[in-house]
Design a protein around this motif. Structure first.
Motif, PDB file in Angstrom:
ATOM      1  N   UNK A 119     115.450  39.897 -18.600  1.00  0.00           N
ATOM      2  CA  UNK A 119     116.699  40.448 -19.131  1.00  0.00           C
ATOM      3  C   UNK A 119     117.723  40.615 -18.006  1.00  0.00           C
ATOM      4  N   UNK A 120     117.274  41.115 -16.851  1.00  0.00           N
ATOM      5  CA  UNK A 120     118.160  41.250 -15.691  1.00  0.00           C
ATOM      6  C   UNK A 120     118.628  39.882 -15.213  1.00  0.00           C
ATOM      7  N   UNK A 121     117.700  38.908 -15.240  1.00  0.00           N
ATOM      8  CA  UNK A 121     118.051  37.552 -14.817  1.00  0.00           C
ATOM      9  C   UNK A 121     119.136  36.962 -15.717  1.00  0.00           C
ATOM     10  N   UNK A 122     119.020  37.205 -17.014  1.00  0.00           N
ATOM     11  CA  UNK A 122     120.016  36.692 -17.965  1.00  0.00           C
ATOM     12  C   UNK A 122     121.413  37.176 -17.591  1.00  0.00           C
TER      13      UNK A 122
ATOM     14  N   UNK B 250     121.417  26.537 -18.040  1.00  0.00           N
ATOM     15  CA  UNK B 250     120.030  26.319 -18.462  1.00  0.00           C
ATOM     16  C   UNK B 250     119.148  27.494 -18.054  1.00  0.00           C
ATOM     17  N   UNK B 251     119.386  28.015 -16.862  1.00  0.00           N
ATOM     18  CA  UNK B 251     118.592  29.158 -16.402  1.00  0.00           C
ATOM     19  C   UNK B 251     118.872  30.398 -17.243  1.00  0.00           C
ATOM     20  N   UNK B 252     120.113  30.551 -17.639  1.00  0.00           N
ATOM     21  CA  UNK B 252     120.468  31.682 -18.488  1.00  0.00           C
ATOM     22  C   UNK B 252     119.742  31.581 -19.832  1.00  0.00           C
TER      23      UNK B 252
ATOM     24  N   UNK C  59     115.265  33.532 -23.502  1.00  0.00           N
ATOM     25  CA  UNK C  59     114.063  33.395 -24.332  1.00  0.00           C
ATOM     26  C   UNK C  59     112.856  34.071 -23.692  1.00  0.00           C
ATOM     27  N   UNK C  60     112.890  34.244 -22.373  1.00  0.00           N
ATOM     28  CA  UNK C  60     111.820  35.002 -21.729  1.00  0.00           C
ATOM     29  C   UNK C  60     111.985  36.504 -21.965  1.00  0.00           C
TER      30      UNK C  60
END
Length: 351
Positions: A122-125, A143-145, A150-151
């Motif tokens: 969630x933090x990465x998003x 793409x990483x977002x 989804x993670x």
């Protein structure tokens, strides 16, 4: 300016010169104020660049933005340019700091994503989202977002309510439809997705949680009829007249029977949320609901003049046919539904 708020001093001087180009005080203050403001921001930029803060480039970017904003204000004021000629904008430096800020957010996003937890995803998003805003289309941030999203998502399969009575099937189906509409339109938390069992099966969804709803018990149509008898009398009522046609006053009496019918319907809905992997129950709540249909009427024996207008109106009212059981079922589920959606929203809104 004396208090050290150089940006505000520049803005105030510009404002005064725009309305009064020959304002001597503003003409005297502006060059010094702008020089102090410029040096203050450049010092903060150097300090930020020298720091070990991961997000230091955002501080650099902010200060370049403030400098350029002050320059734009001065350029919009012809009188200002007479005392601060050709102020320099840091366009390339701002663009570089913005790009570096985006790169820093991208790298931070990778670190969070590699931690392989829902919370870190969630933090990465949000880091990749900020990276996109600062440095659009940098590497594979989009793409990483998407990967991070989804993670971070919690997938919840909502099992249908089982009502073991064909008598209440239509009402039960309507109650289920309301729940389906709620979960289908839920959008308070983008990281929570609800699926019906049919959707999960069709899309081959492996859930993170299963939400099940069942009535522990429900009773429809418990009827209670209460009769209350009131003995009424009224004095000084004209009950006749003399031969001389003068009114004769007396007392009139009546027995009023008031009937009150209450039909009670109630139920208790059980909410259970289970972790799909561990099979552990993570939340369990119960929601009661009650609906009472009421009717009243009356009859009397005796002289109707002993009754008030309201009492007399009650005697003219007939017993009302109550709603059918499926309607009573639906009515007691309304407060249950309100409690249920509030609880689900509270639990998942910041999940």
């Amino acid at each position: 300016m004396e208090k050290g708020d150089y940006d505000a001093s520049v803005s105030k001087a510009v404002s005064r010169l725009q309305s009064s180009p020959k304002n001597s005080e503003a003409l005297g203050v502006l060059p010094a104020a702008f020089n102090f403001a410029l040096q203050d921001h450049l010092t903060k930029i150097d300090e930020a660049k020298a720091s070990i803060d991961v997000y230091k480039w955002e501080a650099v970017m902010y200060n370049y933005q403030k400098i350029n904003q002050l320059v734009d204000e001065i350029n919009s004021c012809p009188a200002c340019l007479t005392v601060v000629p050709k102020p320099i904008k840091y366009i390339d430096e701002l663009a570089e700091s913005r790009l570096n800020s985006g790169i820093a957010r991208y790298n931070s996003g990778l670190i969070f994503l590699n931690q392989n937890t829902r919370v870190s995803a969630k933090k990465a998003y949000y880091e990749f989202e900020k990276s996109q805003n600062l440095a659009p289309n940098y590497k594979d941030a989009v793409a990483k977002m998407d990967d991070a999203y989804w993670a971070a998502v919690t997938r919840i399969v909502v099992q249908p309510i089982m009502i073991n009575s064909s008598y209440y099937k239509l009402s039960g189906d309507y109650f289920q439809q309301q729940i389906d509409n709620f979960i289908g339109n839920y959008s308070r938390n983008k990281f929570v997705i609800f699926y019906s069992e049919q959707q999960a099966t069709k899309q081959k969804i492996v859930p993170d949680q299963v939400l099940s709803l069942n009535f522990d018990d429900f009773v429809v149509g418990q009827t209670y009829v209460k009769e209350r008898v009131e003995r009424l009398k009224r004095d000084s009522v004209i009950i006749g007249e003399t031969r001389e046609r003068k009114p004769v006053y007396g007392t009139v009496k009546a027995n009023l029977s008031v009937f009150e019918k209450n039909i009670s319907s109630s139920g208790l809905l059980d909410l259970t949320i289970t972790d799909w992997q561990s099979k552990k129950v993570v939340r369990k709540q119960k929601f009661p609901g009650t609906y009472i249909w009421k009717d009243s009427w009356a009859s009397y024996k005796g002289d109707d003049r002993a009754l008030s207008n309201q009492q007399l109106a009650m005697t003219r009212r007939k017993e009302t046919i109550p709603p059918p059981p499926d309607v009573l079922f639906l009515e007691f589920t309304k407060p249950i539904y309100n409690q249920l959606v509030d609880d689900i929203s509270y639990y998942y809104n910041n999940y």
